[in-house]
Design a protein around this motif. Structure first.
Motif, PDB file in Angstrom:
ATOM      1  N   HIS A 184       0.811  -1.189  -0.060  1.00 25.79           N
ATOM      2  CA  HIS A 184      -0.038  -0.172   0.096  1.00 25.79           C
ATOM      3  C   HIS A 184       0.784   1.270   0.192  1.00 25.79           C
ATOM      4  N   PRO A 185       0.512   2.274  -0.912  1.00 19.25           N
ATOM      5  CA  PRO A 185       1.312   3.451  -0.669  1.00 19.25           C
ATOM      6  C   PRO A 185       1.651   4.079   0.775  1.00 19.25           C
ATOM      7  N   ALA A 186       0.668   4.101   1.768  1.00 16.26           N
ATOM      8  CA  ALA A 186       0.909   4.424   2.784  1.00 16.26           C
ATOM      9  C   ALA A 186       2.288   3.753   3.527  1.00 16.26           C
ATOM     10  N   THR A 187       2.448   2.316   3.446  1.00 13.72           N
ATOM     11  CA  THR A 187       3.373   1.798   3.838  1.00 13.72           C
ATOM     12  C   THR A 187       4.732   2.016   3.371  1.00 13.72           C
ATOM     13  N   ILE A 188       4.614   2.521   1.992  1.00  9.31           N
ATOM     14  CA  ILE A 188       5.878   2.907   1.347  1.00  9.31           C
ATOM     15  C   ILE A 188       6.362   4.131   1.981  1.00  9.31           C
ATOM     16  N   ALA A 189       5.493   5.012   2.482  1.00 11.96           N
ATOM     17  CA  ALA A 189       5.692   6.194   3.030  1.00 11.96           C
ATOM     18  C   ALA A 189       5.956   6.042   4.616  1.00 11.96           C
ATOM     19  N   GLY A 190       6.114   4.728   5.205  1.00 13.13           N
ATOM     20  CA  GLY A 190       6.274   4.747   6.211  1.00 13.13           C
ATOM     21  C   GLY A 190       5.251   4.709   7.404  1.00 13.13           C
ATOM     22  N   ARG A 191       3.852   4.567   6.764  1.00  9.01           N
ATOM     23  CA  ARG A 191       2.725   4.871   7.782  1.00  9.01           C
ATOM     24  C   ARG A 191       2.003   3.624   7.918  1.00  9.01           C
ATOM     25  N   LYS A 192       1.641   3.399   8.983  1.00  8.40           N
ATOM     26  CA  LYS A 192       1.075   1.981   9.126  1.00  8.40           C
ATOM     27  C   LYS A 192      -0.433   1.810   8.739  1.00  8.40           C
ATOM     28  N   ILE A 193      -0.580   0.579   8.290  1.00 10.56           N
ATOM     29  CA  ILE A 193      -2.132   0.197   7.595  1.00 10.56           C
ATOM     30  C   ILE A 193      -2.729  -0.614   8.768  1.00 10.56           C
ATOM     31  N   PHE A 194      -4.073  -0.362   8.473  1.00 14.32           N
ATOM     32  CA  PHE A 194      -4.884  -1.026   9.677  1.00 14.32           C
ATOM     33  C   PHE A 194      -4.873  -2.571   9.578  1.00 14.32           C
ATOM     34  N   LEU A 195      -4.874  -3.240   8.326  1.00 14.05           N
ATOM     35  CA  LEU A 195      -4.846  -4.424   8.280  1.00 14.05           C
ATOM     36  C   LEU A 195      -3.922  -5.113   7.060  1.00 14.05           C
ATOM     37  N   GLY A 196      -3.110  -5.677   7.226  1.00  8.49           N
ATOM     38  CA  GLY A 196      -2.340  -6.291   6.308  1.00  8.49           C
ATOM     39  C   GLY A 196      -2.869  -7.637   5.520  1.00  8.49           C
ATOM     40  N   TRP A 197      -2.228  -8.196   4.692  1.00 12.63           N
ATOM     41  CA  TRP A 197      -2.529  -9.601   4.341  1.00 12.63           C
ATOM     42  C   TRP A 197      -2.733 -10.777   5.283  1.00 12.63           C
ATOM     43  N   ALA A 198      -3.675 -11.416   5.197  1.00 15.18           N
ATOM     44  CA  ALA A 198      -3.963 -12.330   6.260  1.00 15.18           C
ATOM     45  C   ALA A 198      -3.108 -13.193   6.725  1.00 15.18           C
ATOM     46  N   TYR A 199      -2.119 -13.834   5.652  1.00  8.89           N
ATOM     47  CA  TYR A 199      -1.133 -14.824   6.094  1.00  8.89           C
ATOM     48  C   TYR A 199      -0.112 -14.074   7.042  1.00  8.89           C
TER      49      TYR A 199
END
Length: 582
Positions: free
Chosen positions: A473-488
């Motif tokens: 996700h673009p937010a993670t490329i910018a160092g921000r956290k995302i609410f829910l990543g890939w299930a595995y």
């Protein structure tokens, strides 16, 4: 200082002669090449170049690194499941992030430590096996066995590419690993070839340190008390951080230390001091409120069989081992029987760890046990190499009369030995071409990705984003956290993925700020991203038209397909519920 360099010179002298130092140079080149081959960075165009066979796993790796280099992730949280202390061993990625933050290009920051770890494995496989069996040939062959797995995955290759006039071309142009079981439905697991080490860089570093420890235990024999104490303090300090670096390898350390303490009296002072120092470091880490125990779901349970837990017959079990390890199934027991006493002692921790992998479960994902088997194989394959050369020498040195008979014996023995080595490395040779011919997934960095650049320039470093796509996700490329990543990634680390999935669906359903705003606030979500995810079950369902028609985005892509909304603007007039689920 003079004493330090004297000790260092002594250690280097133990590693071998000048030609062997050239060999170590080759190992270092190979280690560096293979890491940069599979992960690189195009600084001119601002793109990550991620090998197609590792790009999905880097959906968790890159967010971790960038959360430290570009974000504010202290105290650490899992950037793809924020809101609680991190359960994943993060230390390696923290160090990589700090190197990038200090100005090192991200590919150098990741690949240099990875290459040093892989080099340590290669160098120590050679040095340990040579020292244990007093034979450089065993060292070289043990290294070859590590690089080129001995599974029967070549059978799957020829199922896909039947023997023909183009077979050689099929081999040298192959860009896929021969086996990726259980995901490809084949009989051979995809955990014995080099992809494991290219994906799991923190495992490479941790395993490299373990191999250095094993060599040090050999080197310390007949060394003075000072050498033992200095080595104990160094290793004790390093191992103390393994709760944050790599917990499975920490268990391998514990097994090796216990076996050596009981069986090798000359190491007891070294191991006692080392254990005391490591426990002290772990205690300090615990006092700093770091999670050193892992996930609540990481409860050790009896689970015999690894991936053949539900095997219904002994034939099924034997077939599994035959397909995974090929002729090693016969050579390892022979080598163990013939090995000198000291070699047996040094093999024992690896064999115990190997057995543990087939007896217990340590996390949600039983496949995670492959790390124990990888270590067991590295050491056990030394026994295979020893068995081969011991048998070869025994046959070749027997006195027999007749020049023609001796010539025939020599030819047959050499041919048979070469054939055995070939079948023990052929699958790995095929897999080597998958690395050589690797293609790349091009991932746009901040320079080319407008949404990532917007997050980097306009949001707090600790912002949490409700994401409309799980990986990269673009937010993670910018160092921000995302609410829910890939299930595995989240499930295997012991997080409640399904709970967050339900919250995600409720928010993205839209239609009523009185429903989704309390959820946004209760879960500390600062922004959401929307896009049309209809028809793609690998992305969360987003009612993007609702948000598009009722709110003004903080950012919208040039093609108007992707938008970012802040919680503040979405909920400016919404009254939060008194209580909202987290």
């Amino acid at each position: 200082m003079k004493s330090f360099f004297k000790q260092l010179t002594s250690v280097l002298s133990q590693l071998g002669s000048k030609w062997e130092l050239v060999l170590y140079g080759v190992f270092l080149w190979l280690s560096t090449w293979i890491m940069f081959k599979t992960f690189s960075y195009d600084a001119q165009n601002g793109q990550f170049l991620i090998g197609t066979k590792i790009w999905s796993d880097y959906g968790a790796t890159l967010p971790l690194i960038r959360s430290f280099s570009f974000g504010d992730n202290w105290p650490p949280e899992y950037p793809i499941f924020p809101g609680e202390p991190i359960r994943y061993h993060f230390l390696f990625f923290f160090l990589v992030g700090m190197l990038e933050k200090a100005g090192l290009p991200i590919d150098w920051a990741l690949n240099i430590p990875s290459a040093l770890g892989f080099f340590a494995i290669l160098a120590m496989v050679y040095a340990i096996s040579k020292r244990l069996f007093h034979d450089a040939r065993v060292g070289l062959l043990s290294t070859a066995f590590f690089l080129f797995n001995g599974s029967l995955s070549f059978l799957q290759f020829f199922q896909k590419h039947p023997l023909s006039a183009s077979t050689l071309k099929d081999i040298v142009t192959s860009n896929q690993f021969t086996a990726m079981g259980p995901w490809d439905g084949g009989k051979v697991l995809g955990t014995w070839h080099l992809n494991v080490f290219l994906n799991q860089r923190h495992f490479v570093v941790a395993l490299g340190i373990l191999m250095i420890f094993l060599f040090t235990c050999l080197w310390l024999e007949n060394r003075g008390r000072k050498s033992h104490l200095i080595s104990a303090i160094v290793f004790g300090t390093v191992i103390g951080f393994f709760t944050l670096l790599h917990k499975p390898v920490l268990l391998m350390f514990a097994v090796a230390m216990t076996v050596f303490f009981l069986a090798l009296p000359y190491l007891r002072l070294f191991l006692l001091v080392m254990g005391a120092v490591s426990l002290g470091v772990m205690g300090l880490i615990w006092l700093m409120s770091f999670n050193i125990a892992g996930s609540p779901s990481d409860v050790i349970s009896w689970f015999p069989g690894f991936t053949i837990h539900e095997a219904k017959s002994s034939a099924e079990v034997l077939s599994f081992f035959w397909y995974q390890f090929g002729l090693h199934c016969f050579l390892v027991p022979i080598g163990l029987l013939l090995a000198p006493w000291r070699a047996k002692i040094f093999m024992l921790p690896a064999l115990i760890v190997f057995a543990i992998a087939f007896m217990f479960r340590f996390s949600n994902d039983i496949m995670a046990n492959h790390k124990f088997i990888n270590f067991g194989l590295i050491m056990a394959q030394m026994l295979s190499a020893y068995a081969l050369f011991r048998t070869y020498d025994f046959i070749m040195k027997r006195e027999i009369s007749g020049t023609l008979i001796r010539w025939f014996r020599s030819g047959v023995t050499r041919l048979t030995t070469a054939a055995v080595i070939f079948f023990l490395t052929f699958s790995g040779i095929l897999d080597a071409f998958a690395v050589i011919n690797e293609s790349y997934y091009h991932l746009e960095d901040i320079k080319l990705n407008p949404m990532a650049r917007w997050f980097y320039e306009n949001t707090p470093k600790n912002a949490v984003v409700l994401n409309s796509v799980y990986t990269h996700h673009p937010a993670t490329i910018a160092g921000r956290k995302i609410f829910l990543g890939w299930a595995y990634f989240t499930w295997s680390a012991g997080y409640d993925h399904n709970g967050r999935w339900q919250i995600t669906k409720k928010i993205f359903a839209g239609e009523d700020p009185q429903i989704f705003c309390p959820l946004l606030r209760a879960n500390n979500i600062s922004y959401i991203t929307t896009q049309d995810t209809s028809g793609d079950h690998d992305m969360p369902p987003v009612n993007y038209k609702y948000f598009q028609e009722n709110f003004t985005p903080s950012f919208i892509s040039a093609d108007e397909k992707y938008a970012v909304y802040s919680t503040e603007q979405l909920c400016a007039v919404a009254t939060p519920h008194a209580t909202a689920p987290k």
